[in-house]
Design a protein around this motif. Structure first.
Motif, mmCIF file in Angstrom:
data_model
loop_
_atom_site.group_PDB
_atom_site.id
_atom_site.type_symbol
_atom_site.label_atom_id
_atom_site.label_comp_id
_atom_site.label_asym_id
_atom_site.label_seq_id
_atom_site.Cartn_x
_atom_site.Cartn_y
_atom_site.Cartn_z
ATOM 1 N N LYS A 48 -8.292 8.327 -7.494
ATOM 2 C CA LYS A 48 -8.265 7.314 -6.425
ATOM 3 C C LYS A 48 -9.312 7.625 -5.356
ATOM 4 C CE LYS A 48 -3.374 6.318 -6.862
ATOM 5 N NZ LYS A 48 -2.694 7.589 -7.059
ATOM 6 N N GLU A 124 -6.683 -6.158 2.430
ATOM 7 C CA GLU A 124 -5.962 -5.818 1.192
ATOM 8 C C GLU A 124 -4.562 -5.286 1.506
ATOM 9 O OE1 GLU A 124 -8.013 -3.032 -1.304
ATOM 10 O OE2 GLU A 124 -6.341 -2.892 -2.707
ATOM 11 N N SER A 131 3.236 -9.655 0.749
ATOM 12 C CA SER A 131 3.765 -10.033 -0.566
ATOM 13 C C SER A 131 4.723 -8.960 -1.113
ATOM 14 C CB SER A 131 2.626 -10.281 -1.561
ATOM 15 O OG SER A 131 1.847 -9.113 -1.689
ATOM 16 N N GLU A 132 5.190 -8.079 -0.255
ATOM 17 C CA GLU A 132 6.204 -7.050 -0.572
ATOM 18 C C GLU A 132 5.725 -6.001 -1.567
ATOM 19 O OE1 GLU A 132 9.531 -9.702 -1.631
ATOM 20 O OE2 GLU A 132 10.555 -8.920 0.130
ATOM 21 N N GLN A 133 4.411 -5.919 -1.802
ATOM 22 C CA GLN A 133 3.922 -4.909 -2.745
ATOM 23 C C GLN A 133 4.125 -3.502 -2.192
ATOM 24 O OE1 GLN A 133 -0.066 -5.831 -4.353
ATOM 25 N NE2 GLN A 133 0.338 -7.949 -3.881
ATOM 26 N N ASP A 135 6.609 -2.627 -0.179
ATOM 27 C CA ASP A 135 8.047 -2.352 -0.381
ATOM 28 C C ASP A 135 8.310 -1.961 -1.833
ATOM 29 O OD1 ASP A 135 8.735 -2.844 2.208
ATOM 30 O OD2 ASP A 135 9.304 -4.924 1.874
ATOM 31 N N ALA A 136 7.602 -2.623 -2.747
ATOM 32 C CA ALA A 136 7.788 -2.312 -4.176
ATOM 33 C C ALA A 136 7.415 -0.859 -4.460
ATOM 34 C CB ALA A 136 6.953 -3.254 -5.036
ATOM 35 N N LEU A 137 6.344 -0.373 -3.833
ATOM 36 C CA LEU A 137 5.970 1.040 -4.008
ATOM 37 C C LEU A 137 7.100 1.942 -3.530
ATOM 38 C CD1 LEU A 137 2.248 1.053 -2.803
ATOM 39 C CD2 LEU A 137 3.044 1.534 -5.106
ATOM 40 N N THR A 138 7.677 1.603 -2.379
ATOM 41 C CA THR A 138 8.765 2.420 -1.834
ATOM 42 C C THR A 138 9.937 2.457 -2.804
ATOM 43 O OG1 THR A 138 8.096 1.706 0.360
ATOM 44 C CG2 THR A 138 10.241 2.753 0.197
ATOM 45 N N THR A 139 10.300 1.294 -3.365
ATOM 46 C CA THR A 139 11.457 1.276 -4.278
ATOM 47 C C THR A 139 11.173 2.056 -5.567
ATOM 48 O OG1 THR A 139 10.791 -0.785 -5.354
ATOM 49 C CG2 THR A 139 12.251 -0.989 -3.465
ATOM 50 N N MET A 140 9.873 2.262 -5.870
ATOM 51 C CA MET A 140 9.540 3.053 -7.069
ATOM 52 C C MET A 140 9.385 4.532 -6.730
ATOM 53 S SD MET A 140 6.833 0.809 -9.225
ATOM 54 C CE MET A 140 6.128 -0.324 -8.098
ATOM 55 N N ASP A 141 9.762 4.903 -5.490
ATOM 56 C CA ASP A 141 9.618 6.275 -5.015
ATOM 57 C C ASP A 141 8.153 6.729 -5.038
ATOM 58 O OD1 ASP A 141 10.402 8.701 -3.973
ATOM 59 O OD2 ASP A 141 10.658 9.619 -5.935
ATOM 60 N N ILE A 142 7.267 5.803 -4.731
ATOM 61 C CA ILE A 142 5.849 6.150 -4.573
ATOM 62 C C ILE A 142 5.558 5.986 -3.073
ATOM 63 C CG2 ILE A 142 3.471 5.524 -5.156
ATOM 64 C CD1 ILE A 142 4.652 4.266 -7.748
ATOM 65 N N PHE A 147 -0.187 6.864 -1.366
ATOM 66 C CA PHE A 147 -0.819 6.126 -2.464
ATOM 67 C C PHE A 147 -1.991 5.273 -1.967
ATOM 68 C CE2 PHE A 147 -0.944 2.475 -5.426
ATOM 69 C CZ PHE A 147 -1.029 3.140 -6.637
#
Lengths: 267, 271
Positions: A48, A124, A131-133, A135-142, A147
């Motif tokens: 990254k 970005e 678009s909650e992306q 939040d989605a990282l948080t729910t995936m424990d990332i 990141f």
């Protein structure tokens, strides 16, 4: 209290005007602390960081070269005619090089990267937020800051001094083009003036500035995008637009502020 | 009855001075699918975000296996994130990544699996969800239904113990909607996960869940089995179902004279 509610009560609005910037500054300081500490979290994110170096560094190369060339050429022209009034055109190389290495190189490079890369980062992250992306990282424990932000911070710290060095070099050559090739100052006079006038401390001071500007600019741009949903003046796509504008304006002002502080210590 | 897996006790949440949740009490049992029903804007998605720990309650507690989600420290919340999967209402897919990268992300970032193993897991779950030859496509190149299924694939790829579905069928045509619910039911039978499902797809959703909770004016006014719900006489519940029943029996398309306007509501054995 949200802006919309505080508007109904003038006293509450006054309080909000004072409290919100303080909260914002505190949030930004914590955000910087987290993104800095998470740089060292295992496993390191080499892939990254390289991708961000390509985006911040390589893709900014053209605009930095163009800006450097024209800045150097203008400095050569202005400097030559001003110095010629006092019969001192022989120190044109020193004037151009010191202006670039100490001030214009780090500052204008930071501005160009903010305009090209920083605004894109803010937009970005802001669109990922709405678009909650994130939040989605948080729910995936990332960890979203690790990141999304930490690799950008490392890439900026590595790229800003390199871009500044390129800006300085191209600028000095631009000064040579206008001062020597176009206006007839001897090239030996120009380059010996550059060599005699610029000290190592000027160069290292310029690089120190570029490192600080990298942290200030990228942290501000990422912060504005990351917390776009907390913007008191807009939601949705308007929040993205406000985050992008806010990121560019605030990071440019902070770069100039940091420049003044650093210059006052370096001189 | 067994101890609840997740307990929500007196949960309150307000946004900008407006109370959304006014003391929600809800028990979610291991291995069951619990459907949360209610009108739009009642705070069902807010409740779901509290269950996984995305939102912090103003008051009240969320207990996972008896441990308070917010009083047990960050490490416990991280553990919950690892054990839970979440399907967002708007999919929340990463639009700058391909389908494969989206689904593989939790495995790449969290597990120690090699590239080949990650690819196998991703392709397996994509196959299960009937997503063929979309690996290299970007999210914006897919239809809404396919995006939902990719989001479902991403939520399921780590084999979570608990899956939270925020309106998994919204935006899908009736056939796809039924297929998604059937797929959830089928995977539930196979894998035995605990599910919490927010949906408006009544009555379809009632066929796949074992428990139903009804959220009204920020409180759970009913929780029990779908059969118990059918007998429920509470005004809020009956009003909701009367509307659904009316729409089903009197659809906006007009039935030809002498024909029934729509099928009667009868519980089926589906799911």
């Amino acid at each position: 209290m949200p802006l919309a509610q505080s508007h109904r009560n003038p006293l509450a609005y006054l309080g909000w005007l004072v409290i919100f910037p303080i909260q914002d500054m505190g949030r930004q300081a914590i955000f910087f602390g987290k993104s800095f500490v998470l740089v060292f979290a295992w496993p390191w994110q080499f892939g990254k960081i390289l991708a961000q170096m390509h985006f911040i560094g390589f893709k900014s190369l053209l605009v930095v070269c163009l800006t450097g060339a024209f800045t150097g050429m203008v400095l050569g022209l202005q400097g030559y005619y001003t110095l010629a009034r006092f019969g001192s055109e022989g120190i044109l190389g020193t004037a151009v090089a010191l202006s670039l290495v100490r001030e214009l190189g780090p500052v204008l490079t930071a501005f160009m990267v903010i305009a090209r890369g920083g605004s894109a980062m803010a937009a970005e992250l802001a669109s990922m937020r709405i678009s909650e992306q994130i939040d989605a990282l948080t729910t995936m424990d990332i960890h979203p800051i690790r990141f999304l932000v930490s690799p950008r911070l490392v890439a900026a710290v590595l790229c800003f001094p390199l871009l500044t060095a390129i800006f300085d070099f191209i600028g000095i050559m631009g000064g040579y083009l206008s001062g020597s090739v176009l206006l007839g100052l001897g090239s030996g006079v120009y380059f010996s003036s550059v060599e005699s006038g610029v000290r190592m401390i000027d160069v290292s001071g310029g690089f120190l500035k570029s490192l600080v500007f990298a942290l200030v600019a990228i942290n501000t741009c990422c912060f504005r995008g990351y917390f776009a949903h907390l913007s008191p003046a807009g939601f949705g796509s308007k929040a993205v637009a406000l985050a992008t504008t806010g990121a560019v304006v605030q990071s440019c002002v902070l770069v100039l502020f940091a420049d003044y502080i650093l210059t006052s210590f370096l001189l | 009855m067994a101890e609840p897996f997740i307990q929500i006790q007196g949960l309150q949440k307000a946004f900008g001075g407006k109370n959304v949740l006014n003391g929600v009490d809800l028990d979610i049992y291991r291995g069951e699918i619990t459907a949360i029903l209610g009108k739009s804007g009642e705070g069902k998605s807010v409740l779901l975000k509290h269950i996984i720990g995305l939102l912090r309650p103003d008051a009240g507690r969320i207990l996972v296996e008896g441990r308070d989600l917010w009083a047990s420290g960050g490490a416990f919340r991280k553990e919950v994130f690892r054990r839970f999967g979440y399907l967002f209402q708007g999919t929340a897919l990463f639009d700058s990544m391909t389908v494969f990268e989206n689904v593989a992300l939790p495995l790449v970032e969290r597990s120690r699996l090699g590239r080949i193993q990650v690819a196998e897991r991703v392709h397996k779950v994509l196959e299960l969800l009937d997503l063929h030859e979309v690996d290299d496509k970007y999210v914006s190149q897919l239809s809404g239904g396919m995006q939902k299924r990719v989001a479902l694939a991403r939520a399921m790829v780590t084999d979570p113990q608990v899956l939270l579905f925020d309106e998994p069928t919204t935006g899908l045509d009736p056939m796809r909607s039924a297929a998604v619910l059937e797929m959830i039911a089928e995977h539930h039978r196979k894998l035995g996960f605990t599910g919490v499902l927010v949906s408006h797809a009544v009555p379809d959703v009632l066929y796949i869940c074992q428990r139903v909770a009804f959220l009204n004016e920020g409180r759970i006014i009913f929780q029990g089995s779908p059969q118990q719900l059918a007998q429920e006489t509470l005004p809020g519940v009956r009003q909701f179902f009367r509307t659904v029943e009316y729409q089903w029996k009197n659809p906006i398309w007009h039935a030809a004279p002498g024909q029934a306007a729509g099928p009667e509501l009868e519980p089926s054995t589906r799911g």
